[in-house]
Design an enzyme around this catalytic site. Structure first.
Site, short mmCIF file in Angstrom:
data_model
loop_
_atom_site.label_atom_id
_atom_site.label_comp_id
_atom_site.label_asym_id
_atom_site.label_seq_id
_atom_site.Cartn_x
_atom_site.Cartn_y
_atom_site.Cartn_z
N GLY A 66 1.05 10.60 84.97
CA GLY A 66 -0.08 10.94 84.12
C GLY A 66 -0.35 12.43 84.17
O GLY A 66 0.19 13.15 85.02
N GLY A 115 1.89 7.18 86.27
CA GLY A 115 1.46 6.55 85.03
C GLY A 115 2.58 5.83 84.31
O GLY A 115 2.35 4.85 83.58
N GLU A 138 1.68 9.27 94.94
CA GLU A 138 0.31 9.77 94.86
C GLU A 138 -0.29 10.21 96.19
O GLU A 138 -1.16 11.09 96.22
CB GLU A 138 -0.60 8.71 94.21
CG GLU A 138 -0.41 8.56 92.72
CD GLU A 138 0.83 7.75 92.36
OE1 GLU A 138 1.15 7.67 91.17
OE2 GLU A 138 1.48 7.20 93.28
N ASP A 146 -2.04 4.10 91.89
CA ASP A 146 -3.03 3.46 91.03
C ASP A 146 -2.34 2.67 89.91
O ASP A 146 -1.34 2.02 90.14
CB ASP A 146 -4.01 4.50 90.49
CG ASP A 146 -3.35 5.55 89.60
OD1 ASP A 146 -2.15 5.84 89.79
OD2 ASP A 146 -4.03 6.06 88.69
#
Length: 353
Positions: A66, A115, A138, A146
């Site tokens: 992302g 992402g 991450e 996530d």
């Protein structure tokens, strides 16, 4: 019919919708514009199409993550609105993918991280190729795995999911299939033909039969983590990072692999390690919707913490690969610090997805 956009291209036949990520110069990293277009198309297509195909343009990446650099730069000057909206919309998209009424097929051809994992991992059908490079890195940037990882990682074999989430281990090609991340393995040279066959499909049975025909058997013995799965289960079954490190330390003298794992963990953000571990164990008893709403709270809190910008700075802005996280060591991270990530955040207009 073809609708051409700057960052997402949508192609549509009578029964099949095809989405193509089109930011190859940025490794197809997701931004808010892309998320909004994908969301809108999926909502439309699940009512009007029989199958959705998700793939990307460019030679290197499916989707490398992302647009966290933009989120971090805005947060650094006290503007959290972009990050709050981005994660709200992204997780809403992840939830829709996981609950889509029609078959959704992802071609994970190239770098698939962050992402990009969210675009793929909730798919009914996930196609890896020899070019696939999977990771959830991450913890290295002061964040946490996530996009629904708190749902997916606990449901992988044994404690492989927690290991992947904490270490950010990269898996390539057929290893992505043998880890259970992909449902099929297809050589990249056959993807075009596969897509043409999928365009003729009208439901789950057609899609599965087609993918099974193109699937190439690979040697499970070449799965790089196979020799270590027993150790992973024995060590990463602990629900406290300190205990994981203690167990690893017991084996470090006899295992070069354990030494590498310990070094990797010490290079991560200490708070991220503990937050990720707690999310993993909470996610064991939650559904996807609940996990994504938990992660939304975690993300809103995380982008307001110094570690997030510091991690992004070190990896993507200054690129010195030398983040100064605070706290700097695992024992310094208190339960109260971790619990704060999971408390309700009422400081934004974005509630549950």
């Amino acid at each position: 019919m073809c609708q051409s956009h700057e960052d997402v291209i949508l192609e549509s036949t009578k029964t099949v919708g095809v989405m193509m990520l089109n930011r190859p110069q940025y490794l197809n990293a997701l931004n808010l514009s892309m998320v909004n277009k994908i969301l809108a198309a999926l909502n439309d297509w699940q009512e009007t199409k029989a199958v959705v195909i998700m793939r990307a343009l460019g030679q290197r990446a499916f989707c490398a993550g992302g647009d966290v650099k933009k989120v971090a730069e805005a947060a650094y000057i006290g503007d959290y609105n972009y990050g709050d909206e981005f994660f709200y919309r992204e997780y809403k998209m992840n939830n829709l993918i996981g609950n889509l009424k029609i078959p959704y097929v992802t071609f994970m051809d190239g770098i698939t991280m962050g992402g990009g994992v969210g675009l793929a991992i909730h798919s009914n059908y996930r196609v890896a190729t020899e070019n696939t490079l999977f990771a959830m890195p991450e913890c290295r940037i002061g964040f946490f795995p996530d996009v629904g990882s708190s749902y997916v990682l606990p449901r992988m074999t044994g404690y492989l999911g927690l290991y992947l989430g904490l270490t950010g281990q990269r898996l390539k090609g057929p290893c992505v299939y043998h880890a259970g991340i992909a449902t099929h393995y297809v050589e990249s040279k056959n993807l075009h033909k596969l897509e043409q066959e999928l365009l003729l499909c009208s439901g789950h049975k057609d899609v599965k039969d087609t993918l099974d025909c193109f699937h190439k058997q690979t040697d499970e013995g070449k799965f790089i983590l196979k020799p270590h799965l027993g150790m992973i289960d024995a060590v990463f079954c602990e629900n406290e990072v300190e205990m994981i490190m203690t167990k690893l330390n017991m084996y470090r003298e006899d295992s070069e692999w354990v030494q590498c794992v310990m070094k990797t963990l010490y290079d991560q953000c200490p708070t991220s390690l503990k937050v990720t571990t707690k999310a993993f164990y909470k996610g064991m008893t939650m559904n996807l919707d609940q996990c994504l709403n938990m992660e939304l709270q975690m993300a809103k809190y995380a982008i307001r913490q110094p570690d997030f910008y510091e991690g992004i700075r070190a990896q993507l802005i200054s690129k010195d690969n030398n983040p100064k996280f605070s706290p700097a060591t695992i024992p310094e991270v208190t339960d109260e610090m971790v619990d704060a990530f999971f408390e309700d955040c009422t400081c934004t207009k974005y509630g549950k997805i």
